[in-house]
Design a protein around this motif. Sequence first.
Motif, mmCIF file in Angstrom:
data_model
loop_
_atom_site.group_PDB
_atom_site.id
_atom_site.type_symbol
_atom_site.label_atom_id
_atom_site.label_comp_id
_atom_site.label_asym_id
_atom_site.label_seq_id
_atom_site.Cartn_x
_atom_site.Cartn_y
_atom_site.Cartn_z
ATOM 1 N N ILE A 1 -104.456 39.537 -10.954
ATOM 2 C CA ILE A 1 -104.787 38.240 -10.340
ATOM 3 C C ILE A 1 -105.175 38.450 -8.876
ATOM 4 N N TYR A 2 -104.368 39.239 -8.163
ATOM 5 C CA TYR A 2 -104.732 39.555 -6.763
ATOM 6 C C TYR A 2 -106.094 40.236 -6.705
ATOM 7 N N ASP A 3 -106.340 41.107 -7.653
ATOM 8 C CA ASP A 3 -107.610 41.835 -7.656
ATOM 9 C C ASP A 3 -108.787 40.863 -7.787
ATOM 10 N N ASP A 4 -108.596 39.827 -8.602
ATOM 11 C CA ASP A 4 -109.621 38.789 -8.729
ATOM 12 C C ASP A 4 -109.843 38.081 -7.391
ATOM 13 N N ILE A 5 -108.745 37.811 -6.678
ATOM 14 C CA ILE A 5 -108.854 37.145 -5.371
ATOM 15 C C ILE A 5 -109.548 38.075 -4.373
ATOM 16 N N TRP A 6 -109.068 39.333 -4.331
ATOM 17 C CA TRP A 6 -109.647 40.307 -3.393
ATOM 18 C C TRP A 6 -111.140 40.487 -3.638
ATOM 19 N N ASP A 7 -111.529 40.404 -4.869
ATOM 20 C CA ASP A 7 -112.940 40.631 -5.178
ATOM 21 C C ASP A 7 -113.838 39.647 -4.424
ATOM 22 N N LEU A 8 -113.321 38.448 -4.209
ATOM 23 C CA LEU A 8 -114.143 37.417 -3.550
ATOM 24 C C LEU A 8 -113.778 37.232 -2.074
#
Lengths: 339, 339
Positions: free
Chosen positions: A224-231
């Motif tokens: 989930i964090y990775d999804d946030i970091w991606d943007l």
Amino acid sequence: MPQRKNAKGAQPANPFFWKHPCLPQVSALMKTFSIGQRPSGIAEMAKEHLGTGGKRFRALMTLQAADLLGVSQRSAIYWAAAVELIHNATLVHDDIQDGDTTRRGRPTVWKKHGVGQAINVGDLMLMVPYQILSCADFAPAQLRQLLGAFAHRTVETVRGQSLEMTLKDNLNFDRDTYIQALRGKTGQLLALTVEGPLILSEVDPLRASQIASGFEALGIAFQIYDDIWDLYADKGRGQVGNDLREGKISALLIAHLERCPEDRMVAAEILSKPFEEVTTEDVAFWERRFEHSGAKAACETWAEEFVEMAVTTVPDQPLRGLVEDVATALGLKNLKERS
Amino acid sequence: MPQRKNAKGAQPANPFFWKHPCLPQVSALMKTFSIGQRPSGIAEMAKEHLGTGGKRFRALMTLQAADLLGVSQRSAIYWAAAVELIHNATLVHDDIQDGDTTRRGRPTVWKKHGVGQAINVGDLMLMVPYQILSCADFAPAQLRQLLGAFAHRTVETVRGQSLEMTLKDNLNFDRDTYIQALRGKTGQLLALTVEGPLILSEVDPLRASQIASGFEALGIAFQIYDDIWDLYADKGRGQVGNDLREGKISALLIAHLERCPEDRMVAAEILSKPFEEVTTEDVAFWERRFEHSGAKAACETWAEEFVEMAVTTVPDQPLRGLVEDVATALGLKNLKERS
């Protein structure tokens, strides 16, 4: 599996975690068993892929867990090699599925040797771990438990991978299904790293599985964090919005559509655009949109809840320290500082 | 794995071999474990593939071997389901590798659901067998031996598959390498069918492996005959010369080039032609050429030698009868009539 290529900037230094005196033995086992007794094309390809390195994160987790639980290193290195090889197998097959042409700065197996041989290389690294398990010095009574855990969680990894791909083809996804996919494709192998040492330390298998599920939660939180970091990543992480460009379903999108279901068609449009046609403006538009709808904040809370779940699922000692180290290593939270 | 689609007309009736009262239980185990506890896309795809049937040849071999060796059916059905699932996994991945669009009269998994999901379905059916083994009621002391044999031979199957694909890309093949590929991709799973029951009947694992290798030889013999049948089959087997059309390396070609090395460049030319550009005249040309050079006769002798090897490797009782039944079922030789 964690898309660590996207998360480089997010990993704080955690030097103690990233080293272990037995790691070279694990790498040697991985190579020896993959190469086999005869030189051959597939052995070379497997060696080449394994030679690209990676942090051997799952091997390190296994070795750390074994140390904390007082499990012999002689047993732990076999388990570590097996889990790490399964992880590498999934990477090789993932790269075909995602059409990724580079991994760890080198051409992916399918890009270099074709899809057919990359399927074989992945298959080999899915099978070799079981050969490793059969050669380890586990007690006969424990072997069945270890095999059961290993087979169950690797099957669930494949199911998770498939489920995530189904999501992409179908905009009727929901949060529960997304979590189920993450729990499969990322959570299972993280859980497996500690489940083996737990069984080897003679914890009851059911209890071992329960404790290990805390590490599933860490895997979910990471994704989930990775999804946030991606943007919303800090500088130095390269181009933002790759998930949007690649048409991936992300936690942000799911949280956003929960709040603004009327955006479903617009979302479908951006997801179906070819990578190179997604503009910086498109990305900026969704960045703002996810922030205004509260999707970003919701995902942060959501990820924190999974970290909390990990903390509460894993008993204080001796594995709580590992939860903290892994969370820190994955850039989730510095739990020690927080508490 | 035997390309049985090419060998239909070559299978004499052998009704006793093709039935076994436990076969429905084996099929039920295969489906139950592949589907898992939750309905899902991958479960449906696996069910769909398994629903296309097949003769469950490897399961039947296991059940027959278990009967002959006095192994309990309760144990044998687990082993049979595991071997049969691995076989089906290799078919799903093979179809991607060969670009085959139909299997058992239906669209292949990749054709219907895409390459990505077909990789997952194959991966699932490679992993589930280990879950099945962990759930069977094998004695703890035997589980390690069974797991070792199973993992070793499935790894060798993948190596064989890869080696055969390497041959296609490289005209410097030789007979030994070709046999090694056949021993891997076809021989290992046939050997595994009897190796499990042998271990379960408390035959020493090393001896079990030796006896099982007789069935590897049957697999090799079958593949060589299959290469011959592909070009010289009786009526009713469909279009001849598919191997040439598909650019496959065959035993005939290897035996021919041993005799006429000067044909190497002409051979390379036909192998690199697209399927639809290979004419009936091309096929007829090679048919004659292989006959004149003695390649056809050499291959027949060669296949017979492997059948002989199977007969001499497998001790008289109780498994010799199975060698004869399998050879007859595969259309190799009616050994009973010959002797």
